[in-house]
Design a protein around this motif. Structure first.
Motif, mmCIF file in Angstrom:
data_model
loop_
_atom_site.group_PDB
_atom_site.id
_atom_site.type_symbol
_atom_site.label_atom_id
_atom_site.label_comp_id
_atom_site.label_asym_id
_atom_site.label_seq_id
_atom_site.Cartn_x
_atom_site.Cartn_y
_atom_site.Cartn_z
ATOM 1 N N PHE A 47 56.360 43.385 60.738
ATOM 2 C CA PHE A 47 57.170 43.056 59.620
ATOM 3 C C PHE A 47 56.432 44.016 58.656
ATOM 4 C CE2 PHE A 47 57.872 39.182 61.726
ATOM 5 C CZ PHE A 47 59.197 38.622 61.269
ATOM 6 N N PHE A 48 57.388 44.574 57.753
ATOM 7 C CA PHE A 48 56.950 45.639 56.720
ATOM 8 C C PHE A 48 57.779 45.397 55.246
ATOM 9 C CE2 PHE A 48 56.274 47.727 60.830
ATOM 10 C CZ PHE A 48 54.901 48.302 60.710
ATOM 11 N N GLU A 49 57.238 45.958 54.253
ATOM 12 C CA GLU A 49 57.867 45.677 53.173
ATOM 13 C C GLU A 49 57.612 47.023 52.137
ATOM 14 O OE1 GLU A 49 56.566 42.645 50.608
ATOM 15 O OE2 GLU A 49 54.423 43.003 51.012
ATOM 16 N N ASN A 50 58.219 47.154 51.113
ATOM 17 C CA ASN A 50 57.937 47.972 50.117
ATOM 18 C C ASN A 50 56.558 48.002 49.553
ATOM 19 O OD1 ASN A 50 58.243 50.189 48.283
ATOM 20 N ND2 ASN A 50 59.664 49.154 46.844
ATOM 21 N N GLY A 51 55.740 48.813 49.575
ATOM 22 C CA GLY A 51 54.414 48.808 49.097
ATOM 23 C C GLY A 51 54.492 48.799 47.448
ATOM 24 N N TYR A 52 55.426 49.498 47.024
ATOM 25 C CA TYR A 52 55.487 49.224 45.467
ATOM 26 C C TYR A 52 56.593 48.391 44.898
ATOM 27 C CZ TYR A 52 52.377 53.015 45.640
ATOM 28 O OH TYR A 52 51.384 54.057 46.006
ATOM 29 N N LYS A 53 56.874 47.233 45.836
ATOM 30 C CA LYS A 53 57.893 46.416 45.418
ATOM 31 C C LYS A 53 58.173 45.726 44.151
ATOM 32 C CE LYS A 53 59.564 41.940 47.466
ATOM 33 N NZ LYS A 53 59.687 40.986 48.319
ATOM 34 N N GLU A 54 56.893 45.371 43.709
ATOM 35 C CA GLU A 54 56.688 44.716 42.230
ATOM 36 C C GLU A 54 57.210 45.766 41.049
ATOM 37 O OE1 GLU A 54 53.075 42.924 41.646
ATOM 38 O OE2 GLU A 54 53.173 41.497 43.062
ATOM 39 N N GLU A 55 56.754 47.029 41.479
ATOM 40 C CA GLU A 55 57.260 47.982 40.373
ATOM 41 C C GLU A 55 58.422 48.345 40.418
ATOM 42 O OE1 GLU A 55 54.645 48.067 42.435
ATOM 43 O OE2 GLU A 55 52.700 48.978 41.631
ATOM 44 N N ALA A 56 59.281 48.483 41.674
ATOM 45 C CA ALA A 56 60.518 48.646 41.614
ATOM 46 C C ALA A 56 61.335 47.441 41.102
ATOM 47 C CB ALA A 56 60.804 48.883 43.280
ATOM 48 N N ILE A 57 61.113 46.415 41.365
ATOM 49 C CA ILE A 57 61.970 45.159 40.735
ATOM 50 C C ILE A 57 61.770 45.237 38.995
ATOM 51 C CG2 ILE A 57 62.006 42.612 40.559
ATOM 52 C CD1 ILE A 57 61.061 42.697 43.570
ATOM 53 N N GLU A 58 60.561 45.434 38.725
ATOM 54 C CA GLU A 58 60.328 45.625 37.136
ATOM 55 C C GLU A 58 61.103 46.566 36.650
ATOM 56 O OE1 GLU A 58 56.153 45.923 36.714
ATOM 57 O OE2 GLU A 58 55.418 43.828 37.304
ATOM 58 N N VAL A 68 64.605 56.305 58.740
ATOM 59 C CA VAL A 68 63.320 56.386 59.454
ATOM 60 C C VAL A 68 62.627 55.740 58.038
ATOM 61 C CG1 VAL A 68 61.295 57.848 60.241
ATOM 62 C CG2 VAL A 68 63.704 58.271 60.813
ATOM 63 N N LEU A 69 61.559 54.799 58.589
ATOM 64 C CA LEU A 69 60.471 54.257 57.402
ATOM 65 C C LEU A 69 59.258 54.981 57.846
ATOM 66 C CD1 LEU A 69 61.750 50.902 56.917
ATOM 67 C CD2 LEU A 69 62.149 52.641 55.087
ATOM 68 N N MET A 70 58.346 55.606 56.850
ATOM 69 C CA MET A 70 57.008 55.921 57.316
ATOM 70 C C MET A 70 56.043 54.797 56.956
ATOM 71 S SD MET A 70 57.301 58.670 59.165
ATOM 72 C CE MET A 70 55.706 59.306 59.100
ATOM 73 N N ASP A 71 55.174 54.388 57.618
ATOM 74 C CA ASP A 71 54.060 53.497 57.432
ATOM 75 C C ASP A 71 52.799 54.442 57.704
ATOM 76 O OD1 ASP A 71 52.240 51.452 57.110
ATOM 77 O OD2 ASP A 71 52.026 51.051 59.227
ATOM 78 N N TYR A 100 61.870 45.369 58.454
ATOM 79 C CA TYR A 100 61.835 45.907 57.102
ATOM 80 C C TYR A 100 62.584 44.932 56.214
ATOM 81 C CZ TYR A 100 61.615 48.285 52.921
ATOM 82 O OH TYR A 100 61.451 48.743 51.453
ATOM 83 N N ILE A 101 61.742 44.006 55.296
ATOM 84 C CA ILE A 101 62.325 43.316 54.293
ATOM 85 C C ILE A 101 62.213 43.846 52.893
ATOM 86 C CG2 ILE A 101 62.216 41.063 53.365
ATOM 87 C CD1 ILE A 101 60.787 39.833 55.806
ATOM 88 N N ASP A 102 63.756 44.112 52.481
ATOM 89 C CA ASP A 102 63.793 45.057 51.243
ATOM 90 C C ASP A 102 63.301 44.165 50.170
ATOM 91 O OD1 ASP A 102 65.841 43.762 50.601
ATOM 92 O OD2 ASP A 102 67.254 45.033 51.309
ATOM 93 N N ASP A 103 63.542 44.764 48.936
ATOM 94 C CA ASP A 103 63.050 44.343 47.533
ATOM 95 C C ASP A 103 63.874 43.188 47.132
ATOM 96 O OD1 ASP A 103 61.437 46.353 47.673
ATOM 97 O OD2 ASP A 103 62.255 47.485 46.202
ATOM 98 N N LYS A 104 65.030 42.830 47.827
ATOM 99 C CA LYS A 104 66.068 41.732 47.478
ATOM 100 C C LYS A 104 65.856 40.654 48.826
ATOM 101 C CE LYS A 104 69.456 44.697 45.218
ATOM 102 N NZ LYS A 104 70.851 44.917 45.056
ATOM 103 N N GLU A 105 64.734 40.793 49.616
ATOM 104 C CA GLU A 105 64.610 39.796 50.629
ATOM 105 C C GLU A 105 65.563 39.913 51.810
ATOM 106 O OE1 GLU A 105 61.581 38.344 50.906
ATOM 107 O OE2 GLU A 105 61.254 39.079 48.644
ATOM 108 N N GLN A 106 66.247 41.046 51.946
ATOM 109 C CA GLN A 106 67.219 41.013 53.027
ATOM 110 C C GLN A 106 66.408 41.705 54.210
ATOM 111 O OE1 GLN A 106 70.647 43.510 52.020
ATOM 112 N NE2 GLN A 106 71.299 43.611 54.355
ATOM 113 N N TRP A 107 66.650 41.134 55.329
ATOM 114 C CA TRP A 107 65.891 41.394 56.571
ATOM 115 C C TRP A 107 66.731 42.609 57.177
ATOM 116 C CZ3 TRP A 107 62.996 37.693 59.778
ATOM 117 C CH2 TRP A 107 62.047 36.875 58.911
#
Length: 211
Positions: A47-58, A68-71, A100-107
């Protein structure tokens, strides 16, 4: 053959721009050591998410989820890309189910992480460009683990002895631990110009140019 190998191989990089997603693993995923241990197929996905999720939402930023997502240096590819290469057997790497769970919690459950459990030293220790500190460290101890590699030159003698089927893709030891892919695999993956990934030919790559 040296120049040929540096021409035939590409380093896999994130496609850096203002909407680049920098993924991070959930804690339960990070604890599974997927970066260097072989995972058992059939167990829970990664399971992965945006490492800057909080900043993106704010900031009201809605980042597009790419093919492709890069870890870090590890590619996490879409099922569409996986289907292009699922018939192939890779040495030291498997494609492992990922979410990948995006910033809107969509899987987004149609991803596959490149799970490597082997690293190789197919870089030429004499011809690759290293930091001065690393040059001294390597001279004192050829097996030194911490080595800063600015520019790669592949070791033709080693690659000559390995069948292409066993070196279509590999993860290099030391340096940044980049993933290298051969042209024959690259042309399959890049056929439809997938988003989120950038390939740079080894002969043209120098550390820092990707940013």
């Amino acid at each position: 053959m040296m120049d040929s190998y540096d021409h035939d191989y590409f380093i896999v990089l994130n496609d850096y721009h203002e909407q680049t997603i920098y993924t991070k693993p959930f804690k339960k995923t990070a604890n599974r050591n997927y970066e260097f241990e072989k995972l058992t197929l059939g167990q829970e996905p990664l399971f992965f998410e945006n490492g800057y999720k909080e900043e993106a939402i704010e900031n009201g930023i809605n980042l597009p989820v790419t093919d492709v997502l890069m870890d870090g240096v590890l590619p996490i590819i879409s099922t569409k890309l996986r289907d292009k290469i699922k018939h192939m057997k890779f040495k030291g790497m498997q494609l492992y189910p990922s979410v990948y769970i995006d910033d809107k919690e969509q899987w987004h459950e149609d991803y596959w992480c490149m799970n490597f459990w082997e690293e190789v030293d197919y870089w030429d220790k004499e011809k690759s460009k290293l930091s001065k500190t690393s040059q001294k460290r390597l001279a004192a101890n050829p097996n030194a683990l911490v080595v800063d590699i600015y520019k790669y030159v592949l070791d033709a003698d080693k690659l000559d002895r390995i069948p292409l089927s066993e070196r279509l893709i590999f993860k290099m030891d030391r340096g940044m631990g980049y993933v290298f892919i051969h042209y024959e695999l690259a042309k399959i993956l890049m056929e439809d110009n997938p988003s989120g990934i950038k390939l740079v030919r080894v002969s043209q790559f120098e550390e820092g140019m990707q940013f």
